[in-house]
Design an enzyme around this catalytic site. Structure first.
Site, PDB file in Angstrom:
ATOM      1  NE  ARG A   1       7.742  -3.177 -16.406  1.00 15.15           N
ATOM      2  CZ  ARG A   1       7.320  -2.869 -15.170  1.00 15.15           C
ATOM      3  NH1 ARG A   1       7.728  -1.777 -14.553  1.00 15.15           N
ATOM      4  NH2 ARG A   1       6.469  -3.655 -14.542  1.00 15.15           N
TER       5      ARG A   1
ATOM      6  CB  SER B   1       4.323  -1.758 -16.274  1.00 16.82           C
ATOM      7  OG  SER B   1       4.238  -0.523 -15.607  1.00 16.82           O
ATOM      8  CB  SER B   2      -0.193  -0.486 -13.330  1.00 11.73           C
ATOM      9  OG  SER B   2      -0.505  -1.810 -12.989  1.00 11.73           O
TER      10      SER B   2
ATOM     11  CG  ASN C   1       7.766  -2.919  -8.121  1.00 13.76           C
ATOM     12  OD1 ASN C   1       6.709  -2.304  -8.241  1.00 13.76           O
ATOM     13  ND2 ASN C   1       7.791  -4.225  -7.961  1.00 13.76           N
TER      14      ASN C   1
ATOM     15  N   GLY D   1       1.889   4.587  -8.047  1.00  9.24           N
ATOM     16  CA  GLY D   1       0.816   4.002  -7.246  1.00  9.24           C
ATOM     17  C   GLY D   1       0.519   2.537  -7.530  1.00  9.24           C
TER      18      GLY D   1
ATOM     19  CB  THR E   1       6.191   4.351  -9.592  1.00  8.26           C
ATOM     20  OG1 THR E   1       6.331   2.956  -9.437  1.00  8.26           O
ATOM     21  CG2 THR E   1       6.173   4.739 -11.045  1.00  8.26           C
TER      22      THR E   1
ATOM     23  CG  ASP F   1       5.485  -4.857 -11.390  1.00  5.02           C
ATOM     24  OD1 ASP F   1       4.815  -4.948 -10.353  1.00  5.02           O
ATOM     25  OD2 ASP F   1       5.875  -3.771 -11.847  1.00  5.02           O
TER      26      ASP F   1
ATOM     27  CB  THR G   1       8.921   2.393 -11.294  1.00  5.08           C
ATOM     28  OG1 THR G   1       8.613   1.834 -10.018  1.00  5.08           O
ATOM     29  CG2 THR G   1       9.016   1.256 -12.302  1.00  5.08           C
TER      30      THR G   1
HETATM   31  O1  DON Z   1       5.229  -0.987 -13.178  1.00  6.92           O
HETATM   32  C1  DON Z   1       4.385  -1.021 -12.296  1.00  6.92           C
HETATM   33  O2  DON Z   1       3.204  -1.063 -12.496  1.00  6.92           O
HETATM   34  C2  DON Z   1       4.856  -0.961 -10.850  1.00  6.92           C
HETATM   35  N1  DON Z   1       6.182  -1.458 -10.746  1.00  6.92           N
HETATM   36  C3  DON Z   1       4.740   0.432 -10.349  1.00  6.92           C
HETATM   37  C4  DON Z   1       5.125   0.547  -8.910  1.00  6.92           C
HETATM   38  C5  DON Z   1       4.584   1.730  -8.244  1.00  6.92           C
HETATM   39  O3  DON Z   1       3.913   2.541  -8.820  1.00  6.92           O
HETATM   40  C6  DON Z   1       4.868   1.828  -6.798  1.00  6.92           C
HETATM   41  N2  DON Z   1       4.495   3.123  -6.310  1.00  6.92           N
HETATM   42  N3  DON Z   1       3.758   3.585  -5.651  1.00  6.92           N
END
Ligand code: DON
Length: 578
Positions: free
Chosen positions: A114, A459-460, A408, A480, A388, A430, A406
């Site tokens: 990350r 993060s997700s 982002n 997502g 992502t 984030d 990602t």
């Molecule tokens: O780490 C995360 O949760 C976000 N930066 C992910 C971003 C993402 O999935 C955008 N895409 N659709």
């Protein structure tokens, strides 16, 4: 670095070998690009190995490496670099991600590559003198970027598990950057959406150099040179060498944000994956700084406790039950989760049966929506403190790899490093840039996810493996933003509880609730079920239709011991293998 030194000599040979591999890969391996229509897609099966990703070029690369005798880790490294070229909206060397993997004969592992906050970052960096958020600052431009982790991440995987030479694994990406890749309709739509941002920050640039048509070829000569340096010198180039110099030069010309100390001190980190059981299946998933694993395991436990298997699939009762437990998990996310190297995370308490049983006490079998305002993060004893991309690989040696990576937003911060040809992330968004203020995904947070120098933003991303009787059953993940966790949840429920195939599961419509805003998000195709929507509204949900949720790339072991791909038709996702 010993493997890199010998690499120079084999470089020329590698270029030729890899190019030939590409020419032949499409002939030898099946490659399934999913239809863009809303009809059900056909399933794609293999017997030995498989690679599934957002791009056919990456999946074919993975399959070609596996065919050559490389393992799933070799394939994953090569795929990550190919995605950095052929899927620039999300694939990257200027971003970061997570891997959850099952190396053959060993315990599962998790790798955290990350991004992290530069040392100049602090809690109020995105606020004006009056304490208000400066609009856009954490989302676009140089100051929205965290220190990239992807190149370190790939090199860590290489050092521990790879069997092929580092430079051979990067050659396919170099070929695509030099000779170009063919743009799809979806690529062009996404490029049109970000063209203004790319132009305003970079001036004339390779991505907006012409009015693209589907079928046009996009070449990235600067990126090819960067990848050639990384192939020769490894992460040393990116974090201390010529590529580092280009990043620093870019930063010096625009506010001096990430500097040489930031780059030199960055390291990817091995973490212990989180594991839990759901109806007897072993779930192996990502720990913090992702919130995905904790939230996923919380939701699975609560759903098993509520006997989800007795509730008819996609019925009113099903959506209500799933949405209600989603709210509880996202409420906890907002308060307790962040970078475990900076805050103490009560993981055991958050996953304890006792705690989770109490969390669903008020639900029984839910029949009405509990307003978000009546839900708060749980109380824990002793506690102190949308682009992502996901890809999945399995080989015939018992290795399985699940990576979500990602920058982002689509095209990240929109900053293209001059001379380097790659895009920097906008991952700083984030963080909770101000307590209680929502980020671009509508997520809120507080102290646990506040900005600190060197800290990794919450993060997700939820790269996940499922095992049954000790053997890999599923490899799954999705992009997502906030919807990643609920997308992965729905894949697990569809397959493990409702006996769907992997592709069938990807084709199902998705929904999402994240506690705040107090809205049940639904994909457009739910509009066909008016009666269901009426009853959800009656139960107290505010419904909102939205663009597609998630773009899953997954692999499932079938009951007859084959691999089945789940390549999401919401994107250009594709599977390849043999
Ligand atoms: O780490 C995360 O949760 C976000 N930066 C992910 C971003 C993402 O999935 C955008 N895409 N659709």
């Amino acid at each position: 670095m010993h493997k890199i030194i010998s690499v120079k000599k084999t470089l020329c040979l590698s270029v030729v070998v890899c190019f030939l591999l590409f020419v032949f890969s499409t002939i030898f391996f099946g490659c399934k690009k999913q239809s863009t229509s809303l009809n059900k897609s056909n399933s794609f099966y293999t017997n030995e190995y498989m690679a599934v990703s957002a791009r056919k070029e990456a999946s074919e690369t993975g399959a070609a490496i596996l065919h050559k005798g490389g393992n799933a880790f070799d394939a994953a490294i090569a795929m990550h670099f190919v995605l950095a070229v052929t899927y620039p909206q999300a694939g990257n060397i200027g971003g970061g991600g997570f891997m959850v993997a099952q190396p053959t004969g060993e315990a599962p592992v998790a790798l955290d590559f990350r991004e992290q906050a530069p040392h100049k970052a602090h809690e109020t960096i995105y606020l004006d003198d009056a304490g208000n958020v400066i609009p856009g600052m954490s989302v676009i431009g140089h100051r929205s970027s965290g220190i990239p982790g992807s190149v370190w991440g790939m090199y860590e995987i290489y050092q521990r598990y790879a069997t092929m030479a580092w430079s051979d694994l990067i050659q396919p990406a170099i070929q695509y950057a030099q000779h170009g890749f063919v743009l799809t309709e979806k690529d062009i739509v996404e490029l049109q959406e970000v063209a203004k941002g790319l132009d305003s920050i970079n001036g004339p640039n390779v991505f907006t150099s012409k009015q693209w048509k589907p079928g046009d070829t996009l070449k990235q000569p600067d990126l090819a040179k960067t990848l050639q340096r990384i192939a020769l010198y490894g992460p040393k180039d990116f974090y201390e060498g010529e590529t580092a110099r280009l990043i620093i030069q870019e930063m010096q010309q625009h506010g001096n944000w990430i500097d040489s100390t930031d780059l030199k001190t960055y390291k990817a980190k091995w973490r212990t994956p989180l594991t839990g059981f759901f109806y007897g299946f072993e779930i192996i998933t990502m720990p913090p700084p992702s919130s995905g694993g904790i939230a996923l395991l919380q939701m699975l436990y609560m759903l098993e406790k509520l006997n989800i298997h007795t509730i008819p699939f996609h019925s009113m009762q099903y959506i209500l039950t799933v949405a209600e437990i989603e709210k509880l998990a996202y409420a906890d996310r907002s308060k307790y989760l962040g970078d475990p190297d900076f805050i103490s995370i009560p993981t055991d308490s958050l996953l304890s049966k006792n705690y989770l049983n109490k969390r669903i006490n008020h639900l029984g079998i839910p029949s009405v929506a509990t307003p978000a305002s009546e839900i708060e993060p749980g109380i824990i004893n002793g506690y102190e403190s949308e682009e992502t991309t996901h890809f999945s690989v399995v080989d015939n040696k018992g290795n399985a790899v699940s990576i979500t990576t990602t920058i982002n937003s689509a095209y990240g911060s929109k900053v293209i490093v001059k001379g380097g040809g790659f895009i920097l992330n906008n991952e700083m968004d984030d963080f909770a840039i101000k307590p209680g203020v929502k980020n671009q995904f509508g997520l809120i947070g507080g102290k646990a996810n506040a900005i600190q120098p060197g800290k990794r933003m919450l993060s997700s991303m939820t790269p996940t493996l499922v095992k049954e009787n000790g053997r890999i059953k599923m490899i799954v993940g999705s992009p997502g933003g906030a919807t990643i966790i609920t997308t992965v949840l729905q894949q697990l429920l569809n397959v493990l509880i409702y006996n769907q195939g992997m592709q069938e599961s990807c084709d199902e419509p998705r929904f999402h609730h994240q506690w705040l805003p107090d809205v049940l998000y639904l994909e457009e195709s739910w509009k066909e079920k008016q009666e269901l929507l009426d009853s959800l509204e009656k139960a107290g949900y505010m419904l909102q239709f939205r663009t597609p949720i998630g773009r899953v790339s997954a692999i499932l072991r079938t009951s007859d011991n084959r691999w089945e791909a789940g390549a999401d038709r919401r994107g250009d996702n594709a599977a390849a293998g043999k």
